[in-house]
Scaffold this motif. Structure first.
Motif, short mmCIF file in Angstrom:
data_model
loop_
_atom_site.label_atom_id
_atom_site.label_comp_id
_atom_site.label_asym_id
_atom_site.label_seq_id
_atom_site.Cartn_x
_atom_site.Cartn_y
_atom_site.Cartn_z
N GLU A 1 0.40 2.18 -3.81
CA GLU A 1 -0.66 3.18 -3.79
C GLU A 1 -0.14 4.59 -3.51
O GLU A 1 -0.50 5.54 -4.21
CB GLU A 1 -1.72 2.81 -2.75
CG GLU A 1 -2.61 1.65 -3.18
CD GLU A 1 -3.89 1.57 -2.35
OE1 GLU A 1 -3.95 2.19 -1.27
OE2 GLU A 1 -4.84 0.93 -2.82
N TYR A 2 0.73 4.73 -2.50
CA TYR A 2 1.18 6.08 -2.10
C TYR A 2 2.31 6.59 -2.98
O TYR A 2 2.27 7.75 -3.43
CB TYR A 2 1.61 6.06 -0.63
CG TYR A 2 2.18 7.37 -0.14
CD1 TYR A 2 1.40 8.52 -0.14
CD2 TYR A 2 3.49 7.45 0.33
CE1 TYR A 2 1.92 9.73 0.31
CE2 TYR A 2 4.01 8.65 0.78
CZ TYR A 2 3.23 9.79 0.77
OH TYR A 2 3.76 10.98 1.21
N LEU A 3 3.31 5.75 -3.25
CA LEU A 3 4.47 6.20 -4.00
C LEU A 3 4.40 5.88 -5.50
O LEU A 3 5.31 6.24 -6.25
CB LEU A 3 5.76 5.60 -3.40
CG LEU A 3 6.04 6.02 -1.95
CD1 LEU A 3 7.26 5.30 -1.40
CD2 LEU A 3 6.24 7.54 -1.85
N PHE B 1 0.83 -1.21 0.00
CA PHE B 1 0.00 0.00 0.00
C PHE B 1 0.87 1.27 0.00
O PHE B 1 0.53 2.25 -0.65
CB PHE B 1 -0.95 -0.02 1.20
CG PHE B 1 -1.99 -1.08 1.10
CD1 PHE B 1 -3.12 -0.91 0.32
CD2 PHE B 1 -1.83 -2.29 1.76
CE1 PHE B 1 -4.08 -1.91 0.22
CE2 PHE B 1 -2.78 -3.29 1.67
CZ PHE B 1 -3.90 -3.11 0.89
N VAL B 2 1.99 1.22 0.72
CA VAL B 2 2.89 2.38 0.75
C VAL B 2 3.56 2.58 -0.60
O VAL B 2 3.56 3.69 -1.17
CB VAL B 2 3.95 2.21 1.86
CG1 VAL B 2 5.07 3.24 1.70
CG2 VAL B 2 3.31 2.35 3.23
N HIS C 1 -2.37 2.98 9.44
CA HIS C 1 -1.80 3.45 8.18
C HIS C 1 -2.42 4.80 7.80
O HIS C 1 -3.64 4.94 7.70
CB HIS C 1 -2.08 2.43 7.07
CG HIS C 1 -1.62 2.86 5.71
ND1 HIS C 1 -0.32 3.25 5.45
CD2 HIS C 1 -2.29 2.97 4.54
CE1 HIS C 1 -0.21 3.57 4.18
NE2 HIS C 1 -1.39 3.41 3.60
N ASP C 2 -1.57 5.81 7.63
CA ASP C 2 -2.06 7.18 7.38
C ASP C 2 -1.92 7.61 5.93
O ASP C 2 -2.04 8.79 5.61
CB ASP C 2 -1.33 8.17 8.30
CG ASP C 2 0.17 8.22 8.02
OD1 ASP C 2 0.66 7.41 7.20
OD2 ASP C 2 0.86 9.06 8.63
N GLY C 3 -1.65 6.65 5.04
CA GLY C 3 -1.50 7.00 3.63
C GLY C 3 -0.10 7.40 3.25
O GLY C 3 0.17 7.65 2.07
N SER C 4 0.84 7.45 4.23
CA SER C 4 2.23 7.81 3.94
C SER C 4 3.14 6.67 4.40
O SER C 4 2.68 5.57 4.69
CB SER C 4 2.61 9.11 4.65
OG SER C 4 2.75 8.89 6.04
N THR C 5 4.44 6.96 4.48
CA THR C 5 5.41 5.94 4.91
C THR C 5 5.62 5.93 6.42
O THR C 5 6.33 5.06 6.93
CB THR C 5 6.77 6.18 4.23
OG1 THR C 5 7.30 7.46 4.66
CG2 THR C 5 6.65 6.18 2.71
N HIS D 1 9.81 10.94 1.58
CA HIS D 1 8.91 9.86 1.16
C HIS D 1 9.26 9.45 -0.26
O HIS D 1 8.83 10.08 -1.23
CB HIS D 1 7.45 10.32 1.26
CG HIS D 1 7.06 10.81 2.62
ND1 HIS D 1 7.13 10.01 3.75
CD2 HIS D 1 6.60 12.02 3.05
CE1 HIS D 1 6.71 10.69 4.80
NE2 HIS D 1 6.39 11.91 4.41
#
Length: 405
Positions: free
Chosen positions: A240-242, A236-237, A364-368, A303
């Motif tokens: 999805e995020y990166l 997810f990190v 999980h806050d959407g970041s690393t 990030h």
């Protein structure tokens, strides 16, 4: 039948032990796609990992003591057969609820491979040699997590996420055939234990009263929890995020496994030269350095994929050194109940990891940040457990040889 002391037996036990990482790592690139296909969120899909670990932990409390009574081979056969059936259930799951049931049953059966593979090594080899054999087994089975995400990404691309579980079922079918046809029983009848609950609980009390067993287990559990935090949150990190592509995610995962593989080679090569506890000191330091570096970069707002993968390679180098040495250290004083020791060791390892993985999913806050801070804390906990329990015990034993062991 294979000879118990042959290299082929070591490879077979490594292949059985590889069921654990295969069942967790192969479907990591597919987790975002599974969430979309099953109409659920990342937290529910991440729960399939934590629930797998919970089932794995509970099964270990049973299969180890049962194998101390009836032998390793029949329990492994029953466990791998259940893993095969559960893998098919996962492949056919129409909803996230059915997938969760399948994953729990898959773990309950698959636990027999790693737990009894470790116990079989202790059955066949002495306490010192077991550490070296476990190191080389870890090197062999490192191929599984190295290839698993790449294979999983390819299966996802061409056949969909369900095909991952079909391949796991095929792997289990091959291992079941090997168990039935060529693997002999490693536990002599003279060393069989009672299956009475009172005897099992007495063994567990004995183990929990050993400072060495508790120390080695906590060092291992903390390091493994850092690894499991990465398994739980990295897709997810990174994806999805990166914005990392699933195929590139699989390739980056091979770098992580390369760190683990290098650590197992160091562990095997220097096992006799440096000794178990000096190797563990180096391994815990590497875990602490890698974890705190990742946490620091995330806290400073860096990030990027390299800020996650690079430090985790260092962390995994430490994990590769620690895993076989802490397993051997926990099992070494307990040949009379190696199955129970392996069970309790694995239960504590998996339970702590399941809790940590679940927290990574929940927070999980959407970041690393959540992932990185968790891995940093686990690295420091592994080092602290070694310094306060294992190393202090060793120094006490040097000062007072007649004291408690």
């Amino acid at each position: 039948m294979l000879k118990l002391t042959s290299p082929a037996t070591v490879v077979t036990l490594a292949a059985l032990t590889a069921l654990g990482p295969l069942a967790t790592d192969m479907y990591l690139p597919a987790m975002p796609a599974m969430a979309e296909a099953l109409g659920t969120g990342p937290d529910r899909v991440q729960l399939t990992l934590s629930l797998y670990m919970a089932g794995f932990a509970l099964a270990q409390l049973l299969c180890g003591p049962v194998s101390d009574r009836f032998g390793r081979r029949p329990v492994m056969i029953a466990g791998i057969a259940l893993f095969l059936a559960a893998s098919l259930l996962c492949a056919l799951a129409p909803s996230i609820e059915w997938l969760l049931v399948g994953r729990f049953l898959q773990a309950f059966g698959g636990a027999a491979g790693p737990v009894l593979g470790r116990a079989a090594v202790r059955d066949i080899h002495g306490p010192l040699e077991a550490g070296r054999i476990l190191s080389y087994m870890a090197s062999t089975m490192a191929l599984a997590p190295a290839l698993a995400p790449v294979v999983g990404a390819g299966l996802l691309l061409f056949f969909g996420w369900e095909s991952v579980f079909v391949v796991l079922a095929l792997y289990a079918a091959v291992m079941l055939a090997v168990l039935v046809l060529v693997l002999p029983e490693p536990l002599p009848r003279a060393r069989r234990q009672s299956i009475a609950p009172r005897a099992i609980l007495a063994n567990f009390r004995l183990l929990l009263g050993q400072r060495a067993f508790v120390g080695y287990t906590l060092v291992n559990a903390a390091a493994f929890s850092g690894l499991f935090a990465y398994l739980s949150g990295s897709s997810f990190v990174l994806i999805e995020y990166l914005g990392v592509a699933p195929t590139l995610y699989g390739a980056l995962f091979t770098l992580i496994v390369a760190g683990f593989f290098a650590g197992t080679l160091v562990s095997g090569r220097y096992s006799h030269r440096l000794g178990r506890d000096r190797l563990i000191t180096r391994g815990t330091l590497l875990c602490a350095v890698g974890g705190t570096t990742m946490a620091s970069l995330a806290t400073l707002g860096v990030h990027a994929p390299w800020a996650v993968v690079g430090p985790h390679m260092v962390f995994m180098l430490g994990v590769g050194i620690l895993m076989p040495q802490t397993m051997a250290g926990a099992l070494a004083p307990n040949p009379q109940c190696a199955g129970a020791a392996s069970s309790l060791f694995g239960f504590l390892q998996m339970t702590i990891a399941a809790v940590v993985g679940g927290l990574v999913g929940q927070f999980h806050d959407g970041s690393t940040r959540t992932l990185a801070l968790t891995i940093g804390l686990m690295g420091l906990l592994s080092l602290a457990s070694h310094l306060l329990l294992v190393r202090r015990r060793a120094e006490s034993a040097k000062r007072c040889p007649a004291g408690e062991g």
